[in-house]
Design an enzyme around this catalytic site. Structure first.
Site, PDB file in Angstrom:
ATOM      1  N   ASP A  38      16.496   1.744 -12.617  1.00 42.87           N
ATOM      2  CA  ASP A  38      16.978   0.371 -12.478  1.00 42.87           C
ATOM      3  C   ASP A  38      16.637  -0.461 -13.716  1.00 42.87           C
ATOM      4  O   ASP A  38      15.663  -0.173 -14.414  1.00 42.87           O
ATOM      5  CB  ASP A  38      16.338  -0.237 -11.220  1.00 42.87           C
ATOM      6  CG  ASP A  38      17.077  -1.460 -10.718  1.00 42.87           C
ATOM      7  OD1 ASP A  38      18.199  -1.737 -11.211  1.00 42.87           O
ATOM      8  OD2 ASP A  38      16.528  -2.144  -9.844  1.00 42.87           O
ATOM      9  N   ASN A  86      27.795   1.232  -5.905  1.00 47.92           N
ATOM     10  CA  ASN A  86      28.109   0.798  -7.279  1.00 47.92           C
ATOM     11  C   ASN A  86      29.610   0.616  -7.527  1.00 47.92           C
ATOM     12  O   ASN A  86      30.003  -0.018  -8.509  1.00 47.92           O
ATOM     13  CB  ASN A  86      27.544   1.766  -8.327  1.00 47.92           C
ATOM     14  CG  ASN A  86      26.026   1.671  -8.458  1.00 47.92           C
ATOM     15  OD1 ASN A  86      25.368   2.613  -8.869  1.00 47.92           O
ATOM     16  ND2 ASN A  86      25.461   0.523  -8.114  1.00 47.92           N
TER      17      ASN A  86
END
Ligand code: V0D
Length: 261
Positions: A38, A86
């Site tokens: 991340d 995503n």
């Protein structure tokens, strides 16, 4: 050029890394490390750079961390590259991301061969652009006889989706009379998950200061040690990976002590 441990000179900056390696070699390293990579967007934003620059930096970092994991004898590294969620991002960003596997493998596949690393994937190939699935499939095929570390990408992956697919397959086995309901065990479920061949992670790392699982390996993380850092993925280095491994080893040693009492 690579040295005996598969290091590139530029990655092995200083003595402190070697010191960490000496420390972590005194105990067993985890077999399987999973990482939620991340903070690529945040890293870029802090530098007033477009998000895609962060993603590309993140991709370059996958190579460094692959080498670093390989050098200490990790057996499997699972990297969360693209989740089923995503797809909700802007289409231009999704398209950029979908070209990263091609770019990554074009540069790195020869070195993966040299390091005897096998590429695997969990997630669904269906729904990926052809240029993406072709690149990944090709890398899996090229490296399938490599016997060293497994570099496993979680890609178009969501753990709830994985569990739904497993339940559907188990229900079908029961429906077809191939399995008794009472014969459904943890082992049967493990066998139907995408991680059937690679097993559960010993250590989970999440970068960039978030403390969520984000639909990653829900079943498989039941007994896993978690390690969090504020470092954004593009700046996460071998020294941070080794710090996580050394912390993991300390925790395990403590448990070992308690169990015996
Ligand atoms: C972007 C940080 C390598 C996370 C790392 C499309 C976000 C860089 C791959 C890759 C991504 C995937 C499969 C493969 C070889 C390489 C990758 C994506 C994103 C998703 F076989 N980096 N990388 N894939 N990023």
């Amino acid at each position: 050029m690579l040295d005996k441990l598969g290091w590139r000179k530029s990655d092995k900056q200083d003595q402190s890394l070697q010191k960490q390696i000496d420390t972590l070699r005194q105990q067993r390293v985890p077999n399987h490390i999973a990482i939620i990579m991340d903070g690529n967007g945040r890293w870029a934003k802090q530098r007033a750079l477009p998000r895609f620059v962060g993603h590309r930096e993140g991709m370059h970092n996958v190579r460094r961390i692959t080498r670093a994991a390989n050098a200490i004898g990790i057996k499997v590294i699972t990297l969360y590259a693209f989740s089923t969620e995503n797809w909700k991002r802007p289409s231009s960003e999704v398209e950029f991301l979908m070209h990263l596997p091609e770019e990554f493998l074009a540069d790195f596949l020869p070195e993966l061969m040299e390091l005897n690393i096998r590429v695997e994937m969990i997630g669904e190939m269906e729904g990926l652009p052809q240029y993406t699935s072709r690149a990944v499939r090709n890398a899996m095929e090229e490296t399938k006889n490599n016997t060293g570390m497994v570099l496993n990408f979680a890609f178009n992956y969501g753990s709830r989706r994985e569990i739904v697919l497993a339940v559907q397959r188990i229900a079908k086995l029961v429906q077809d009379g191939k399995l008794e309901t009472t014969a459904i065990t943890e082992e049967i479920i493990c066998e139907q998950l995408m991680t059937a061949k690679i097993g559960d992670p010993d250590l989970l790392i999440r970068t960039s200061g978030e403390f969520r699982l984000s639909n990653f390996l829900l079943w498989q993380l039941a007994y896993t040690e978690f390690w969090f850092t504020n470092i954004h993925w593009p700046e996460f280095r071998a020294e941070h990976l080794y710090e996580a491994v050394i912390d993991y080893q300390k925790r395990n040693r403590r448990f070992g002590g308690l169990k015996g009492e």
